[in-house]
Design a protein around this motif. Structure first.
Motif, PDB file in Angstrom:
ATOM      1  N   TYR A   7       0.869  -1.174   0.000  1.00 20.51           N
ATOM      2  CA  TYR A   7       0.000   0.000   0.000  1.00 20.51           C
ATOM      3  C   TYR A   7       0.904   1.222   0.000  1.00 20.51           C
ATOM      4  N   THR A   9       0.505   5.619   0.157  1.00 17.41           N
ATOM      5  CA  THR A   9      -0.346   6.803   0.233  1.00 17.41           C
ATOM      6  C   THR A   9       0.495   7.978   0.704  1.00 17.41           C
ATOM      7  N   GLU A  10      -0.057   9.171   0.577  1.00 18.31           N
ATOM      8  CA  GLU A  10       0.605  10.371   1.068  1.00 18.31           C
ATOM      9  C   GLU A  10      -0.346  11.123   1.981  1.00 18.31           C
ATOM     10  N   LYS A 115       4.990  10.288   2.970  1.00 18.94           N
ATOM     11  CA  LYS A 115       4.709   9.168   2.077  1.00 18.94           C
ATOM     12  C   LYS A 115       4.804   7.889   2.903  1.00 18.94           C
ATOM     13  N   THR A 117       4.602   3.828   2.884  1.00 17.34           N
ATOM     14  CA  THR A 117       4.669   2.621   2.069  1.00 17.34           C
ATOM     15  C   THR A 117       4.615   1.426   3.011  1.00 17.34           C
ATOM     16  N   SER A 131      -5.417  -3.561   5.797  1.00 19.98           N
ATOM     17  CA  SER A 131      -5.894  -2.213   5.456  1.00 19.98           C
ATOM     18  C   SER A 131      -6.205  -1.391   6.704  1.00 19.98           C
ATOM     19  N   LYS A 135      -4.761   2.363   7.657  1.00 17.26           N
ATOM     20  CA  LYS A 135      -5.636   3.448   8.133  1.00 17.26           C
ATOM     21  C   LYS A 135      -5.090   4.022   9.443  1.00 17.26           C
ATOM     22  N   LYS A 138      -1.904   6.147   8.756  1.00 15.53           N
ATOM     23  CA  LYS A 138      -2.310   7.427   8.159  1.00 15.53           C
ATOM     24  C   LYS A 138      -2.841   8.367   9.239  1.00 15.53           C
TER      25      LYS A 138
END
Length: 151
Positions: A7, A9-10, A115, A117, A131, A135, A138
């Motif tokens: 996964y 995301t930023e 970022k 990863t 996942s 979450k 993040k």
């Protein structure tokens, strides 16, 4: 071979990439006071707070339940990145591999991102994908943003 994945995301941040990197690299002991709704404790099991290869134990809450995570720290000062390599704990009951890299990137004076990863491999195909852990990470980065700005 069990399912694996990555996964990426930023998370947009404010302030400077250096300040955010410093907090994640050297100052994990401040997390329970800063974001105690997520992190209840961080202790050094082996090494020092800011040393490459240090092993830390995190007590945190995921989906309303207390969990524990033991990780080995890898530091990349040139790229302002910290890798958390999973060794033991709740997430490791479901996964053979769990590595999370947080890299702090100063895109412009007013544009900073963390970022994230996350690379993982399930122990077996019946295990869920992580996942919910992505979450959580993040949320940690986003919630720590306000605390770093106050420092």
């Amino acid at each position: 071979m069990a399912t694996s994945g990555t996964y990426v995301t930023e998370v947009p941040l404010k302030g400077s990439a250096e300040k955010h990197y410093k907090r994640w690299r050297n100052e994990n002991h401040l997390f329970p006071d800063a974001i105690g709704h997520h992190i209840q404790g961080v202790t050094v099991h082996d090494g020092k707070w800011d040393s490459h290869g240090a092993i830390k134990i995190w007590n945190y809450t995921l989906d309303g339940k207390p969990e524990v995570f033991k990780e080995r720290r890898e530091i990349d000062d040139d790229n302002m990145a910290v890798t958390f390599r999973g060794l033991e704990g709740h997430v490791m009951e479901q996964l053979k591999v769990y590595d999370t890299i947080l890299q702090f990137i100063q895109k412009s004076p007013d544009d900073i991102v963390c970022k994230i990863t996350m690379t993982w491999e399930k122990r077996n195909d019946d295990s869920p994908e992580p996942s919910n852990y992505m979450k959580l990470v993040k949320s940690l980065a986003a919630d720590m943003d306000a605390h770093v700005l106050k420092a």
